[in-house]
Design an enzyme around this catalytic site. Structure first.
Site, short mmCIF file in Angstrom:
data_model
loop_
_atom_site.label_atom_id
_atom_site.label_comp_id
_atom_site.label_asym_id
_atom_site.label_seq_id
_atom_site.Cartn_x
_atom_site.Cartn_y
_atom_site.Cartn_z
N LYS A 118 0.98 -0.77 0.30
CA LYS A 118 0.02 0.14 0.08
C LYS A 118 0.81 1.24 0.16
O LYS A 118 0.60 2.08 -0.56
CB LYS A 118 -1.04 -0.25 1.39
CG LYS A 118 -2.30 -1.02 1.06
CD LYS A 118 -3.55 -0.07 1.72
CE LYS A 118 -4.79 -1.73 1.80
NZ LYS A 118 -4.89 -1.94 2.33
N LYS A 201 -5.26 -9.92 -7.20
CA LYS A 201 -6.68 -10.16 -6.24
C LYS A 201 -7.61 -9.27 -6.94
O LYS A 201 -7.23 -8.60 -7.77
CB LYS A 201 -5.80 -9.82 -5.05
CG LYS A 201 -6.84 -9.76 -3.61
CD LYS A 201 -5.89 -9.29 -2.49
CE LYS A 201 -6.77 -7.80 -2.31
NZ LYS A 201 -6.76 -7.87 -1.05
N LYS A 204 -11.70 -3.55 -4.82
CA LYS A 204 -12.13 -2.07 -5.00
C LYS A 204 -11.19 -1.39 -5.42
O LYS A 204 -11.62 -0.12 -5.75
CB LYS A 204 -13.34 -1.99 -3.83
CG LYS A 204 -12.32 -1.33 -2.71
CD LYS A 204 -13.11 -1.50 -1.12
CE LYS A 204 -12.54 -2.15 -0.65
NZ LYS A 204 -13.80 -2.66 0.50
P1 TYM Z 1 -11.15 -5.87 3.59
O1 TYM Z 1 -11.43 -4.89 4.07
O2 TYM Z 1 -9.96 -5.43 2.81
O3 TYM Z 1 -11.56 -7.33 2.70
C1 TYM Z 1 -12.46 -7.68 3.79
C2 TYM Z 1 -12.32 -9.22 3.49
O4 TYM Z 1 -12.86 -9.19 2.30
C3 TYM Z 1 -11.47 -10.46 2.25
N1 TYM Z 1 -11.07 -9.90 0.46
C4 TYM Z 1 -11.33 -10.84 -0.11
N2 TYM Z 1 -12.12 -12.53 0.10
C5 TYM Z 1 -10.96 -12.62 -1.68
N3 TYM Z 1 -11.19 -12.47 -2.23
C6 TYM Z 1 -10.95 -11.23 -2.76
N4 TYM Z 1 -9.79 -10.53 -3.98
C7 TYM Z 1 -10.97 -10.55 -2.12
N5 TYM Z 1 -10.86 -8.97 -1.15
C8 TYM Z 1 -11.40 -8.75 0.46
C9 TYM Z 1 -10.64 -9.73 3.09
O5 TYM Z 1 -9.13 -10.94 3.25
C10 TYM Z 1 -10.78 -10.01 4.09
O6 TYM Z 1 -11.39 -10.59 5.16
N6 TYM Z 1 -7.58 -5.54 7.96
C11 TYM Z 1 -9.01 -5.94 7.03
C12 TYM Z 1 -10.18 -6.03 7.84
C13 TYM Z 1 -9.53 -5.58 9.29
C14 TYM Z 1 -10.09 -7.22 9.29
C15 TYM Z 1 -9.81 -6.34 11.43
C16 TYM Z 1 -10.32 -8.63 9.58
C17 TYM Z 1 -9.67 -5.42 10.48
N7 TYM Z 1 -9.75 -5.39 11.25
C18 TYM Z 1 -10.33 -7.58 12.32
C19 TYM Z 1 -10.80 -9.36 10.51
C20 TYM Z 1 -10.61 -9.43 11.91
C21 TYM Z 1 -8.94 -5.08 5.40
O7 TYM Z 1 -8.43 -4.50 5.32
O8 TYM Z 1 -10.14 -6.47 4.89
#
Ligand code: TYM
Length: 340
Positions: A118, A201, A204
């Site tokens: 990032k 991947k 968004k």
């Molecule tokens: P974020 O907001 O980027 O994504 C949310 C969830 O979606 C999953 N994900 C995917 N899974 C499969 N294929 C993809 N292309 C794909 N894109 C996104 C992510 O793996 C995630 O599970 N850091 C985290 C948010 C967070 C969190 C937490 C998660 C903050 N605190 C505590 C679990 C526990 C994040 O940025 O996810």
């Protein structure tokens, strides 16, 4: 310390930083719905504090938080069965996050590949919050003593760090207080890839809208994106092994498997030997049949934002019944003098 002496509790979160993609749905939300039930207490969170680690327009952040909440509910999260919250309404996340800033080591954070991706070449210019992000994420999980965290593959390293933080806290203070959480990275769609490039991947933040399916896309757009998805010229194999060097084909089969709740082998048993000209319309039809009801329900829920706000404040009150005592005990362990 294992997780066995703790109440089985699931926590997971999603950033309200823009629209939901099929990757978020299959890698996360659909699995959150599956874990809702008698085996676990479930807590699902819109992580707005995380989102502002990169700039968010305030009106857009509020809109995206409500839309994400609508997405959770439309996909099947029941706000009575699960605790549904936005992070900033439960201040114990940030409070425990500070303690963990003092537990986590600089070297651990510097190894985080997501930060490196990032920040890119711009590392001196990104926010301190983006760097410290994984410590807050550990706090999100551990302030509930959560035992299980369903996420997509891209979050694996952050969950390993969460375990390291819990272990170091327990060791430094001579306690068995925080559980060593289990990451739950399961199913056919733990890493949904871009429709334009099978090595990237689905995200968004990809500049190409054709690379992803958004949960708010209409039926025609979904069908068009799948029709145009990059593939190779060969027919589909009849066994999973035949997908090994075919990332685009593998991605579409994984999506099909996940949407239809089948294994990859079951799907290939059905579609093995078919050309993409036959398979893609089938996949498009399946995707539309699963996603359209969710997107129309999301739109319906978004017509009544005050109901969403009510659900979130109800969720926060329930969440704090769990988080306030855990934070209070943490402060006592650390030696902070509390009110009398
Ligand atoms: P974020 O907001 O980027 O994504 C949310 C969830 O979606 C999953 N994900 C995917 N899974 C499969 N294929 C993809 N292309 C794909 N894109 C996104 C992510 O793996 C995630 O599970 N850091 C985290 C948010 C967070 C969190 C937490 C998660 C903050 N605190 C505590 C679990 C526990 C994040 O940025 O996810």
């Amino acid at each position: 310390m294992s997780t066995t002496s703790f109440t089985p509790r699931v926590f997971s979160g999603i950033q309200p930083s823009g629209g939901l993609t099929l990757g978020n749905y299959l890698g996360a939300i659909k699995r959150f719905v599956d874990m809702q039930g008698p085996d676990f207490e479930t807590v699902y969170c819109m992580v707005d504090l995380h989102a502002i680690s990169v700039w968010q327009d305030p009106a857009a952040l509020a809109h995206n938080t409500r839309e994400l909440c609508a997405g959770f509910i439309a996909a099947g999260i029941d706000p009575e069965k699960s605790i549904l919250i936005n992070q900033s309404q439960v201040p114990e996340h940030a409070q425990l996050g500070w303690i963990f800033n003092c537990v986590a080591r600089m070297g651990w954070m510097q190894r985080m590949t997501q930060f490196k991706d990032k920040a890119g070449k711009n590392a001196q210019n990104v926010s301190l919050g983006l760097f410290g992000y994984p410590a807050l994420m550990a706090a999100d999980i551990l302030v509930y003593h959560a035992t299980h965290v369903p996420v997509g593959e891209d979050q694996k390293q952050h969950l390993e760090l969460t375990r390291d933080i819990a272990a170091k806290f327990n060791h430094d203070y001579g306690v068995d207080f925080f559980p060593i959480t289990e990451p739950v990275i399961e199913g056919a769609a733990t890493r949904v890839m871009s429709l334009r490039d099978g090595s990237k991947k689905m995200s968004k933040s990809d500049p190409s809208d054709a690379s992803r399916i958004n949960m708010t896309d209409d039926a025609d757009t979904i069908a068009k994106k799948i029709r145009k998805a990059k593939t190779d010229p060969d027919a589909l194999p009849s066994e999973a092994k035949g997908l090994e060097d075919r990332p685009e084909a593998r991605n579409l089969v994984n999506i099909y498997a996940s949407l239809s709740d089948q294994s990859v082998d079951q799907v290939l048993g059905e579609v093995g030997g078919q050309q993409f000209g036959t398979f893609k319309p089938k996949l498009a039809e399946l995707a539309v049949s699963k996603l359209s009801p969710i997107s129309s329900e999301m739109a319906r829920l978004m017509n009544d934002p005050s109901e969403i706000d009510r659900i979130l404040s109800h969720g926060a009150a329930r969440a704090r019944e769990i988080t306030a005592p855990i934070l209070r005990q943490t402060y006592e362990i650390v030696g902070m003098v509390g009110p009398v």
